[in-house]
Structure formats: C-alpha cells, structure tokens
Design an enzyme around this catalytic site. Structure first.
Site, PDB file in Angstrom:
ATOM      1  N   SER A 139      -5.103   2.923   3.783  1.00 18.72           N
ATOM      2  CA  SER A 139      -5.274   2.249   2.494  1.00 18.72           C
ATOM      3  C   SER A 139      -5.468   0.742   2.708  1.00 18.72           C
ATOM      4  O   SER A 139      -6.348   0.118   2.104  1.00 18.72           O
ATOM      5  CB  SER A 139      -4.041   2.526   1.625  1.00 18.72           C
ATOM      6  OG  SER A 139      -4.161   1.912   0.373  1.00 18.72           O
ATOM      7  N   TYR A 154       6.148   8.195  -1.566  1.00 21.12           N
ATOM      8  CA  TYR A 154       4.844   8.358  -2.240  1.00 21.12           C
ATOM      9  C   TYR A 154       4.470   9.836  -2.238  1.00 21.12           C
ATOM     10  O   TYR A 154       3.968  10.362  -3.234  1.00 21.12           O
ATOM     11  CB  TYR A 154       3.832   7.516  -1.465  1.00 21.12           C
ATOM     12  CG  TYR A 154       2.397   7.622  -1.928  1.00 21.12           C
ATOM     13  CD1 TYR A 154       1.861   6.692  -2.823  1.00 21.12           C
ATOM     14  CD2 TYR A 154       1.550   8.623  -1.445  1.00 21.12           C
ATOM     15  CE1 TYR A 154       0.539   6.770  -3.226  1.00 21.12           C
ATOM     16  CE2 TYR A 154       0.235   8.705  -1.845  1.00 21.12           C
ATOM     17  CZ  TYR A 154      -0.266   7.778  -2.737  1.00 21.12           C
ATOM     18  OH  TYR A 154      -1.585   7.864  -3.136  1.00 21.12           O
ATOM     19  N   TRP A 163       1.613   1.911  -8.733  1.00 21.16           N
ATOM     20  CA  TRP A 163       2.131   3.123  -9.382  1.00 21.16           C
ATOM     21  C   TRP A 163       3.476   2.815 -10.049  1.00 21.16           C
ATOM     22  O   TRP A 163       3.720   3.170 -11.208  1.00 21.16           O
ATOM     23  CB  TRP A 163       2.275   4.234  -8.330  1.00 21.16           C
ATOM     24  CG  TRP A 163       2.161   5.626  -8.847  1.00 21.16           C
ATOM     25  CD1 TRP A 163       2.114   6.025 -10.150  1.00 21.16           C
ATOM     26  CD2 TRP A 163       2.062   6.818  -8.059  1.00 21.16           C
ATOM     27  NE1 TRP A 163       1.993   7.393 -10.212  1.00 21.16           N
ATOM     28  CE2 TRP A 163       1.967   7.898  -8.948  1.00 21.16           C
ATOM     29  CE3 TRP A 163       2.069   7.075  -6.684  1.00 21.16           C
ATOM     30  CZ2 TRP A 163       1.866   9.218  -8.508  1.00 21.16           C
ATOM     31  CZ3 TRP A 163       1.968   8.389  -6.241  1.00 21.16           C
ATOM     32  CH2 TRP A 163       1.861   9.447  -7.141  1.00 21.16           C
ATOM     33  N   LYS A 219       0.807  -1.239   0.000  1.00 20.99           N
ATOM     34  CA  LYS A 219       0.000   0.000   0.000  1.00 20.99           C
ATOM     35  C   LYS A 219       0.839   1.289   0.000  1.00 20.99           C
ATOM     36  O   LYS A 219       0.382   2.341   0.435  1.00 20.99           O
ATOM     37  CB  LYS A 219      -0.977   0.028   1.205  1.00 20.99           C
ATOM     38  CG  LYS A 219      -1.946  -1.124   1.173  1.00 20.99           C
ATOM     39  CD  LYS A 219      -2.859  -1.020  -0.027  1.00 20.99           C
ATOM     40  CE  LYS A 219      -3.385  -2.363  -0.443  1.00 20.99           C
ATOM     41  NZ  LYS A 219      -3.946  -2.351  -1.802  1.00 20.99           N
ATOM     42  N   HIS A 268       7.469  -7.200  -2.091  1.00 20.80           N
ATOM     43  CA  HIS A 268       7.164  -6.662  -0.757  1.00 20.80           C
ATOM     44  C   HIS A 268       8.103  -7.254   0.296  1.00 20.80           C
ATOM     45  O   HIS A 268       7.902  -7.054   1.492  1.00 20.80           O
ATOM     46  CB  HIS A 268       5.733  -7.037  -0.336  1.00 20.80           C
ATOM     47  CG  HIS A 268       4.639  -6.353  -1.089  1.00 20.80           C
ATOM     48  ND1 HIS A 268       4.655  -5.027  -1.406  1.00 20.80           N
ATOM     49  CD2 HIS A 268       3.448  -6.829  -1.543  1.00 20.80           C
ATOM     50  CE1 HIS A 268       3.528  -4.706  -2.037  1.00 20.80           C
ATOM     51  NE2 HIS A 268       2.786  -5.788  -2.143  1.00 20.80           N
TER      52      HIS A 268
END
Ligand code: PPS
Length: 290
Positions: free
Chosen positions: A132, A187, A52, A47, A102
């Site tokens: 999120s 981010y 992206w 998340k 991850h």
C-alpha cells in the site's frame, strides 16, 4: 530533536515525517497536547487502516450518526494529533474526541501517560502495508519516488520510511503499562468481520448501538461506499499533490495483495527479517502462518 532533512521530509527523534503535513509548530503542538480522560486515539503505523478508523469512530461515538462522515473531510473530522491541521481543528471536535496518530508509544506527549485516554491500535500485515505504501509513494508528489519494489522493501526493512520501522512501532504499543486502556484490532479482522470488530470496539468504549444503527455504520464503512465518499476518498486533494490517475488513495482495500508483488525470494527475506525482530516479543498475528 527536530532536524530538517531531505527536501520532502523532516526528521523528528530519528523518524521521518512528510513536510507536506508536519512542521516544527505542529510537532510542538503535539508535544504539549493536553489529552482528556474521555479522548479516544486510533493509533496506526501508516497504511494500516487510519482512514477507515476516521470513518468508523465518529458514528460509534455518536449513536450511529453519519452526519460528520458525510460532511467533514477525514483529516478534520478525526485529526492527526501531530499534523498541521490539528491546532486548527482540535477545538472544534465534539467530546468525546476521536483522533488518530502514527506516533510510537514513547513519543506520546506527557499528558497521555497521566490521562485515561483510550487507544485502539490497528495492525495490518506488514507485507500489505508495504504494498500500500509503495503505491502511495507513486501517487503522492510530496513523497520521494519509491524506486523498484525490491528497493522500497529494503528501505522499509531498514526503517528508512515514514515513521520508521514497522516492528519498532508495533512493539512500542505493546507496553504493559497500557493495561485496559488499549484495544488491539487487525485490518484483516476488519476485512473478515467488520460488524464483529465494531462490537468489540463498542464494548471497549462502554457504548451500545441499536442493531439498525450498527448495520448502517457497517454498510457506510465498506470499502465500496468509502470510495465514493468525497469526504474520505481524498478527491478533495489537488491532483498535483495526490494523483489518483497513478493510484487511488483507497486503492484495493483487500488483504493479501502482497502475493501479487512479492517473489518467493523476497517473501523469504521479508518474513525472516520481521520474525527476527519480533522473536523476543511474544506477539502473534493472524497472518503468521500464511
Ligand atoms: S494513511 O496514509 O496512513 O492514512 O493510510 P491508511 O488509511 O492507514 O491506509 C490506507 C489503506 O487502507 C485501505 N482502506 C480500506 N480497506 C478496506 N476497507 C475500507 N473501508 C478501507 N478504507 C481504507 C486503503 O484502501 C489502503 O489500502 P490499499 O491496500 O492501498 O488499498
């Protein structure tokens, strides 16, 4: 080290992964993964901006060409190294390969430590990561119900969530052995100045794009455009698995939504817990003084 856990999850080296996309075979594949020197891995705690990066990296590596992001689902275009799709698609990815993971640093496969493969590590304010993830747990039928936001916060702080504690993940990837092989981006910087961050990425990769090509990548990778890209918005996933009526995968795409979810008391508790775990690390984030 693989233990079958509750119905939805498997446990691997003490971490929880969803069975929907991970199994013994995929984790074995990950452990034996052969990294090439020109591979590029975007590493994220869940998340934090994975999807992206799956949109950004193919055009950055291929002169701004948007064909892949318009024709191949994100999970096959820039696959997760540890997931079940990896063995099926990894050989079809053109070189230099872009992939995501991850995984924490210490669980990377042996070839990672001997190769020169580069890493872009994306960090996001853990309060927004939590928000999120909370909404994702509501819409994804393959994850346990999150409970109340407060209950889910406790699980997050205790690391009883996918891929363990956020602080452990972030700290693991600050290993000085990585030297020049790793680029850290947030981010939040991407929200503020995507063009600037893409230029930093290009510089890190020793690549260039024309002004027009860069403009077109920036435009294509906006939240608004990704939301309508069926190859990236998870609309190809059946509703029984991800129910976008409950919450979209590409949900809000902003920084600071945590302010709509945290009470002042929860904010104090969360901030103190994260600060305590990072206190010996010297890691500074743009959101530290918020
Ligand atoms: S996952 O499940 O780990 O792959 O999720 P991940 O892709 O890492 O994170 C999902 C969140 O990233 C947001 N997102 C974006 N935000 C801004 N701009 C763009 N282009 C973009 N693409 C993805 C997505 O909306 C999720 O955040 P929330 O806060 O839930 O909206």
């Amino acid at each position: 080290m693989l233990i079958m856990g509750s119905f939805n999850y498997i446990h691997y080296h003490g971490l929880m992964f969803p069975k929907e996309s991970h199994n013994e075979k995929s984790l074995e594949y990950f452990e034996k993964f052969n990294l090439n020197d020109d591979d590029l891995i975007a590493i994220t705690y869940p998340k934090s901006g994975t999807t992206w990066m799956q949109e950004i990296l193919p055009p950055l590596l291929r002169g701004g060409d948007l064909t892949a992001v318009k024709t191949i689902p994100n999970w096959d275009r820039v696959p997760w190294m540890e997931e079940t799709r990896a063995p099926l698609v990894m050989d079809k990815i053109p070189s230099p390969r872009a992939m995501v993971s991850h995984m924490p640093y210490q669980l990377m496969p042996p070839s990672f430590f001997t190769s020169k493969a580069k890493v872009i590590y994306v960090t996001r304010n853990p309060k927004d990561v939590l928000v999120s993830s909370f909404h994702f747990h509501k819409m994804a039928s393959f994850l346990d119900e999150p409970g109340t936001f407060e209950e889910f916060t406790d699980k997050f702080l205790a690391g009883k969530v996918l891929f363990g504690k956020w602080t452990d993940h972030v700290k693991s990837w600050r290993n000085p052995d990585l030297g020049e092989r790793i680029l850290y981006v947030t981010y939040e910087e991407m929200i503020q100045d995507l063009r600037g961050v893409l230029k930093r990425m290009l510089n890190f990769l020793g690549r260039q794009l024309s002004t027009e090509a860069l403009d077109s990548v920036v435009n294509h990778c906006s939240f608004k455009n990704m939301k309508t890209n069926n190859m990236s918005n998870y609309s190809l996933v059946p509703e029984e698995i991800m129910d976008s009526k409950k919450s979209s995968f590409l949900r809000k795409g902003i920084s600071g939504d945590w302010k709509n979810h945290f009470s002042p008391e929860l904010d104090d508790k969360f901030t103190a817990a994260i600060q305590e775990e990072l206190k010996d690390s010297n890691i500074k984030f743009p959101w530290d003084d918020e």
